[in-house]
Motif scaffolding. Structure first.
Motif, PDB file in Angstrom:
ATOM      1  N   GLU A 139      79.192  32.105  82.167  1.00 25.29           N
ATOM      2  CA  GLU A 139      78.820  32.620  81.082  1.00 25.29           C
ATOM      3  C   GLU A 139      77.751  31.796  80.192  1.00 25.29           C
ATOM      4  OE1 GLU A 139      82.592  33.124  78.130  1.00 25.29           O
ATOM      5  OE2 GLU A 139      81.662  31.236  77.034  1.00 25.29           O
ATOM      6  N   TYR A 140      76.977  32.560  79.834  1.00 20.87           N
ATOM      7  CA  TYR A 140      75.811  32.067  78.983  1.00 20.87           C
ATOM      8  C   TYR A 140      75.634  32.296  77.623  1.00 20.87           C
ATOM      9  CZ  TYR A 140      73.752  32.379  83.760  1.00 20.87           C
ATOM     10  OH  TYR A 140      73.471  32.323  85.150  1.00 20.87           O
ATOM     11  N   THR A 141      75.339  31.262  76.810  1.00 22.04           N
ATOM     12  CA  THR A 141      75.313  31.201  75.434  1.00 22.04           C
ATOM     13  C   THR A 141      73.687  31.399  75.293  1.00 22.04           C
ATOM     14  OG1 THR A 141      76.877  29.667  75.206  1.00 22.04           O
ATOM     15  CG2 THR A 141      75.356  29.850  73.295  1.00 22.04           C
ATOM     16  N   ALA A 142      73.350  32.623  74.522  1.00 22.43           N
ATOM     17  CA  ALA A 142      71.960  33.093  74.672  1.00 22.43           C
ATOM     18  C   ALA A 142      71.226  32.356  73.387  1.00 22.43           C
ATOM     19  CB  ALA A 142      71.904  34.410  74.332  1.00 22.43           C
ATOM     20  N   ASP A 143      71.869  31.501  72.479  1.00 25.17           N
ATOM     21  CA  ASP A 143      71.219  30.809  71.529  1.00 25.17           C
ATOM     22  C   ASP A 143      69.903  30.114  71.915  1.00 25.17           C
ATOM     23  OD1 ASP A 143      73.478  31.468  69.929  1.00 25.17           O
ATOM     24  OD2 ASP A 143      74.232  29.484  70.280  1.00 25.17           O
ATOM     25  N   GLU A 144      68.824  30.491  71.371  1.00 19.62           N
ATOM     26  CA  GLU A 144      67.584  30.135  71.685  1.00 19.62           C
ATOM     27  C   GLU A 144      66.849  30.470  73.063  1.00 19.62           C
ATOM     28  OE1 GLU A 144      67.756  25.647  71.476  1.00 19.62           O
ATOM     29  OE2 GLU A 144      68.349  25.677  69.210  1.00 19.62           O
ATOM     30  N   PHE A 145      67.503  31.506  73.758  1.00 18.81           N
ATOM     31  CA  PHE A 145      66.779  32.083  74.677  1.00 18.81           C
ATOM     32  C   PHE A 145      65.270  32.553  74.285  1.00 18.81           C
ATOM     33  CE2 PHE A 145      69.328  33.815  78.642  1.00 18.81           C
ATOM     34  CZ  PHE A 145      70.219  32.684  78.589  1.00 18.81           C
ATOM     35  N   MET A 146      65.424  33.137  73.155  1.00 20.89           N
ATOM     36  CA  MET A 146      63.909  33.693  72.777  1.00 20.89           C
ATOM     37  C   MET A 146      63.118  32.609  72.529  1.00 20.89           C
ATOM     38  SD  MET A 146      64.827  37.308  70.489  1.00 20.89           S
ATOM     39  CE  MET A 146      63.267  37.247  69.656  1.00 20.89           C
ATOM     40  N   GLU A 147      63.367  31.681  71.675  1.00 21.53           N
ATOM     41  CA  GLU A 147      62.423  30.523  71.750  1.00 21.53           C
ATOM     42  C   GLU A 147      62.032  29.880  73.005  1.00 21.53           C
ATOM     43  OE1 GLU A 147      62.787  26.045  69.534  1.00 21.53           O
ATOM     44  OE2 GLU A 147      64.181  27.703  68.678  1.00 21.53           O
ATOM     45  N   ARG A 148      63.144  29.542  73.755  1.00 21.44           N
ATOM     46  CA  ARG A 148      62.719  28.918  74.856  1.00 21.44           C
ATOM     47  C   ARG A 148      61.896  29.944  76.001  1.00 21.44           C
ATOM     48  NH1 ARG A 148      68.097  25.173  75.728  1.00 21.44           N
ATOM     49  NH2 ARG A 148      67.765  24.190  73.706  1.00 21.44           N
ATOM     50  N   ASN A 149      61.922  31.141  75.949  1.00 24.02           N
ATOM     51  CA  ASN A 149      61.057  32.034  76.682  1.00 24.02           C
ATOM     52  C   ASN A 149      59.727  32.403  75.966  1.00 24.02           C
ATOM     53  OD1 ASN A 149      61.153  33.927  78.896  1.00 24.02           O
ATOM     54  ND2 ASN A 149      61.230  35.325  77.104  1.00 24.02           N
ATOM     55  N   SER A 150      59.413  32.131  74.966  1.00 19.08           N
ATOM     56  CA  SER A 150      58.250  32.315  74.475  1.00 19.08           C
ATOM     57  C   SER A 150      57.337  31.184  74.992  1.00 19.08           C
ATOM     58  CB  SER A 150      58.147  32.184  72.932  1.00 19.08           C
ATOM     59  OG  SER A 150      58.436  30.720  72.285  1.00 19.08           O
ATOM     60  N   ASP A 151      56.213  31.673  75.532  1.00 18.85           N
ATOM     61  CA  ASP A 151      55.297  30.621  75.806  1.00 18.85           C
ATOM     62  C   ASP A 151      54.295  29.851  74.688  1.00 18.85           C
ATOM     63  OD1 ASP A 151      56.250  31.194  78.348  1.00 18.85           O
ATOM     64  OD2 ASP A 151      54.793  33.076  78.668  1.00 18.85           O
ATOM     65  N   GLN A 152      54.729  29.558  74.050  1.00 16.45           N
ATOM     66  CA  GLN A 152      53.727  28.825  72.794  1.00 16.45           C
ATOM     67  C   GLN A 152      53.584  27.283  73.135  1.00 16.45           C
ATOM     68  OE1 GLN A 152      55.826  29.419  69.165  1.00 16.45           O
ATOM     69  NE2 GLN A 152      56.188  31.373  69.338  1.00 16.45           N
ATOM     70  N   MET A 153      52.162  27.094  72.882  1.00 15.45           N
ATOM     71  CA  MET A 153      51.794  25.671  72.959  1.00 15.45           C
ATOM     72  C   MET A 153      52.454  24.922  71.889  1.00 15.45           C
ATOM     73  SD  MET A 153      48.038  25.957  74.542  1.00 15.45           S
ATOM     74  CE  MET A 153      47.220  25.819  73.059  1.00 15.45           C
TER      75      MET A 153
ATOM     76  N   GLY B 278      62.912  40.332  66.292  1.00 15.81           N
ATOM     77  CA  GLY B 278      63.979  40.330  67.465  1.00 15.81           C
ATOM     78  C   GLY B 278      65.032  39.012  67.274  1.00 15.81           C
ATOM     79  N   SER B 279      66.004  39.045  68.162  1.00 13.60           N
ATOM     80  CA  SER B 279      66.954  38.028  67.873  1.00 13.60           C
ATOM     81  C   SER B 279      67.850  37.806  69.218  1.00 13.60           C
ATOM     82  CB  SER B 279      68.040  38.366  66.874  1.00 13.60           C
ATOM     83  OG  SER B 279      68.846  39.233  67.142  1.00 13.60           O
ATOM     84  N   ASP B 280      68.242  36.565  69.309  1.00 14.89           N
ATOM     85  CA  ASP B 280      69.181  36.401  70.669  1.00 14.89           C
ATOM     86  C   ASP B 280      70.183  37.451  70.807  1.00 14.89           C
ATOM     87  OD1 ASP B 280      67.316  34.051  71.488  1.00 14.89           O
ATOM     88  OD2 ASP B 280      68.444  33.019  69.871  1.00 14.89           O
ATOM     89  N   SER B 281      70.946  37.610  69.394  1.00 16.04           N
ATOM     90  CA  SER B 281      72.063  38.508  69.570  1.00 16.04           C
ATOM     91  C   SER B 281      71.681  39.812  69.951  1.00 16.04           C
ATOM     92  CB  SER B 281      73.068  38.394  68.312  1.00 16.04           C
ATOM     93  OG  SER B 281      72.110  38.546  67.122  1.00 16.04           O
ATOM     94  N   MET B 282      70.534  40.194  69.331  1.00 12.29           N
ATOM     95  CA  MET B 282      70.232  41.708  69.891  1.00 12.29           C
ATOM     96  C   MET B 282      69.873  41.843  71.392  1.00 12.29           C
ATOM     97  SD  MET B 282      70.067  44.680  68.634  1.00 12.29           S
ATOM     98  CE  MET B 282      70.351  44.708  66.879  1.00 12.29           C
ATOM     99  N   PHE B 283      69.194  40.779  71.860  1.00 13.98           N
ATOM    100  CA  PHE B 283      68.963  40.579  73.253  1.00 13.98           C
ATOM    101  C   PHE B 283      70.108  40.723  73.841  1.00 13.98           C
ATOM    102  CE2 PHE B 283      69.281  37.369  76.341  1.00 13.98           C
ATOM    103  CZ  PHE B 283      68.677  38.116  77.391  1.00 13.98           C
ATOM    104  N   VAL B 284      71.401  40.202  73.388  1.00 11.68           N
ATOM    105  CA  VAL B 284      72.505  40.195  74.375  1.00 11.68           C
ATOM    106  C   VAL B 284      73.229  41.403  73.966  1.00 11.68           C
ATOM    107  CG1 VAL B 284      74.993  39.412  74.403  1.00 11.68           C
ATOM    108  CG2 VAL B 284      72.755  37.621  74.082  1.00 11.68           C
ATOM    109  N   TYR B 285      73.234  42.262  72.947  1.00 16.81           N
ATOM    110  CA  TYR B 285      73.534  43.149  72.880  1.00 16.81           C
ATOM    111  C   TYR B 285      72.888  44.376  73.669  1.00 16.81           C
ATOM    112  CZ  TYR B 285      74.521  47.962  70.382  1.00 16.81           C
ATOM    113  OH  TYR B 285      75.152  49.154  70.336  1.00 16.81           O
ATOM    114  N   LYS B 286      71.727  44.590  73.612  1.00 21.33           N
ATOM    115  CA  LYS B 286      70.833  45.721  74.521  1.00 21.33           C
ATOM    116  C   LYS B 286      71.178  45.209  76.021  1.00 21.33           C
ATOM    117  CE  LYS B 286      67.172  46.190  71.401  1.00 21.33           C
ATOM    118  NZ  LYS B 286      65.652  45.775  71.226  1.00 21.33           N
TER     119      LYS B 286
END
Length: 150
Positions: free
Chosen positions: A129-143, A89-97
Motif C-alpha cells: 500500500e502506497y501513500t501518495a502524499d508528496e509523490f508529486m513534490e518528490r517527483n519534480s526535478d527542482q533544484m 495537479g494533485s497527489d489525490s488526482m494522480f491516485v484517482y487517475k
C-alpha cells in the motif's frame, strides 16, 4: 523462481515515493534477470529440442504485467509525470487517475476503503500500500534554493 526479495522489495507501515521507486527498480531487476537468464535459456533449449533435466517444470514469476502497470506507456510513472506538469495537479488526482485507468489490472488492488491518496499494488512478492502524499513534490526535478543561488 522469484528473486525480488534478494533485490530489496520494501514494505513499511507507510510507503511513500521512495519505496515506490525502490520497489519499481527491484521489479525491473527481477524482470531483467529472469528474462536474460532463464527465459532466454529455456527458449534456446526448446528451439534446439534439448531437455532441461530436472527443470522441465521450471516456473518463473512473470512480472511483465506489473512492469507495464508501473512503467508502460500509460503506466503509473507516466501518470505521475503528467500530473506533475498539469496546472493544478494533485497527489489525490494522480491516485484517482491511476485507479481509473488501471482498474482492470490484476496488479492493482481495488479497495474502496482506501482514502483518496492511497493505492495498493500486488508486487511479485507482496501487496504494498502506497501513500501518495508528496509523490508529486518528490517527483519534480527542482533544484534546491542554495544551488539556484550559486
Amino acid at each position: 523462481i522469484s528473486l525480488v526479495d534478494m533485490f530489496g522489495l520494501e514494505n513499511f507501515p507507510v510507503n511513500r515515493f521512495e519505496q515506490f521507486c525502490i520497489n519499481y527498480a527491484s521489479e525491473m531487476i527481477q524482470h531483467r534477470y529472469l528474462t536474460d537468464n532463464f527465459k532466454t535459456m529455456t527458449d534456446e533449449y526448446a528451439t534446439e529440442k534439448l531437455r532441461l533435466d530436472g527443470m522441465d517444470d521450471l516456473q518463473m514469476v512473470d512480472n511483465s504485467d506489473l512492469m507495464e502497470l508501473l512503467g508502460g506507456k500509460i503506466g503509473i510513472i507516466v501518470a505521475l509525470d503528467e500530473e506533475c506538469v498539469r496546472q493544478g495537479g494533485s497527489d489525490s488526482m494522480f491516485v484517482y487517475k491511476v485507479k481509473v485507468v488501471h482498474e482492470m489490472s490484476s496488479r492493482m488492488v481495488n479497495d474502496r476503503h482506501h482514502s483518496a491518496g492511497i493505492f495498493s499494488i500486488r508486487h511479485s512478492a507482496d501487496t504494498i500500500e502506497y501513500t501518495a502524499d508528496e509523490f508529486m513534490e518528490r517527483n519534480s526535478d527542482q533544484m534546491t534554493h542554495d544551488l539556484v543561488n550559486l
